[in-house]
Scaffold this active site. Sequence first.
Site, PDB file in Angstrom:
ATOM      1  N   ASP A   1      37.901  24.309  12.447  1.00 29.26           N
ATOM      2  CA  ASP A   1      37.204  23.149  13.019  1.00 29.26           C
ATOM      3  C   ASP A   1      35.903  23.616  13.652  1.00 29.26           C
ATOM      4  O   ASP A   1      35.881  24.568  14.445  1.00 29.26           O
ATOM      5  CB  ASP A   1      38.086  22.479  14.072  1.00 29.26           C
ATOM      6  CG  ASP A   1      37.336  21.436  14.876  1.00 29.26           C
ATOM      7  OD1 ASP A   1      37.264  20.281  14.420  1.00 29.26           O
ATOM      8  OD2 ASP A   1      36.807  21.776  15.957  1.00 29.26           O
TER       9      ASP A   1
ATOM     10  N   ASP B   1      33.414  18.476   9.266  1.00 30.45           N
ATOM     11  CA  ASP B   1      33.472  19.605  10.201  1.00 30.45           C
ATOM     12  C   ASP B   1      34.842  20.285  10.252  1.00 30.45           C
ATOM     13  O   ASP B   1      35.103  21.097  11.136  1.00 30.45           O
ATOM     14  CB  ASP B   1      33.078  19.147  11.609  1.00 30.45           C
ATOM     15  CG  ASP B   1      33.997  18.068  12.158  1.00 30.45           C
ATOM     16  OD1 ASP B   1      34.795  17.521  11.395  1.00 30.45           O
ATOM     17  OD2 ASP B   1      33.900  17.778  13.365  1.00 30.45           O
ATOM     18  N   GLU B   2      35.741  19.963   9.305  1.00 29.13           N
ATOM     19  CA  GLU B   2      37.055  20.587   9.266  1.00 29.13           C
ATOM     20  C   GLU B   2      37.397  20.986   7.833  1.00 29.13           C
ATOM     21  O   GLU B   2      37.153  20.205   6.909  1.00 29.13           O
ATOM     22  CB  GLU B   2      38.134  19.638   9.792  1.00 29.13           C
ATOM     23  CG  GLU B   2      38.041  19.326  11.275  1.00 29.13           C
ATOM     24  CD  GLU B   2      39.138  18.381  11.699  1.00 29.13           C
ATOM     25  OE1 GLU B   2      39.986  18.779  12.516  1.00 29.13           O
ATOM     26  OE2 GLU B   2      39.156  17.247  11.192  1.00 29.13           O
TER      27      GLU B   2
END
Length: 416
Positions: A16, A112-113
Amino acid sequence: MNKLPDKKNRVIMLADCQSFYTSVEKAAHPEYFDQPVVVAGDPARRSGIILAACPLAKKHGITTAERLGEALGKCPDLIVIRPRMQEYIRVSLEITAIMQTYTDLVEPYSIDEQFLDITGSQELFGPPEEIARSLQEKILKDTGIYIRVGISENKVLAKMACDNYAKKKPSGIWTLAANDIEAMLWPLPIHQMFMVGSRMTKHLTRMGIHTIGDLAKVPLSRLRAKWGVNGEVLWMIANGKDYSPVKPNTHNTQKGIGHQMTLPYDYCTLEEIRIPLLELTELVCQRTRRKGFMGYVVSVGCRGADFNKSTGFHRQKKLAEPTNLTSEVYQTVMSLFTKHWNGAPIRSIGVSLTDLVSDQIVQLDLFHDRERELALEKAADQIKLKYGNAAIMRASSLQAAGQARDRAQKIGGHYK
């Protein structure tokens, strides 16, 4: 720190990116390193909300999705940056490329992960936590982005290891082994479980379920009876069970193509509403043609002016033949909208085309020159691809209700 019990088990990571949008902006603007920064939409429009806040901004009590004016009231010295979605996508892809040097099994979960399966990478790069630290250092050095990493034996446990532990530890790394679920996962409040939002938390609390462990111990038959397959999914997550593989191409299967927009003010008349509906239909058909598809099912939806109330509708219709022509889809969109709209002011609308098939399957029509119309639309697509969507617009889009010119400057509803 716990260790995974057996090398024969899969080793899955969830990486993350911390405060991703603001981290990208701070990497681009080193002068903001020690200042509170937020990324926010245009204050002059309804999108004037906080999209991301850096840790320094969060210390002032600023949260994602709050209004920009409220955030400035908490921190007058706040640095406000408008979103640059094209840059965020570029950096996200750069991070994916770095991860792919450690394993070919990388699955983006969001911008974003990302999930990684490093089961077969340990012989080359060492134990899981060593790989995680190496990833942290490489990504920070090359992009300026700091990642937190959850490690476990499947995707849901890796996700919960990251969200509930890695994000709170100085190292940014945490391993959650399956045999530690009862001690480490079950005592957590139910709202901290993956896939449980505020609404589901209320439902579960009314059932006397307050922790993840409470949910894990509920008879599966009871959850199936209440929520069907969704109840079974919740039970499996609470018990740390997930058999889904990390699939690099999981998002490449196109199920449907759609666009949605929040309007800059409440649209109250059909004359106003039909303009952005046409613009959305054109965008949907443009993308459908570009990807080589046609669709059988046309959908249209809207939400009322008060987002706190459940207003609006979503309806769809299956066509006799698949299409990607704007005129044909728009005719169905307007038919659905005029039939189901109750005349109340609306704030957001959406159009989609699903049940996709290859555009190589063409149904001949003796009474309609579809080939000529398709050739014209494809020619316009090429001009827009080269010069931007604002290069050619319908005259209606120049009216006050039109949004095409403004949307041409954005990606995902945010400025490029």
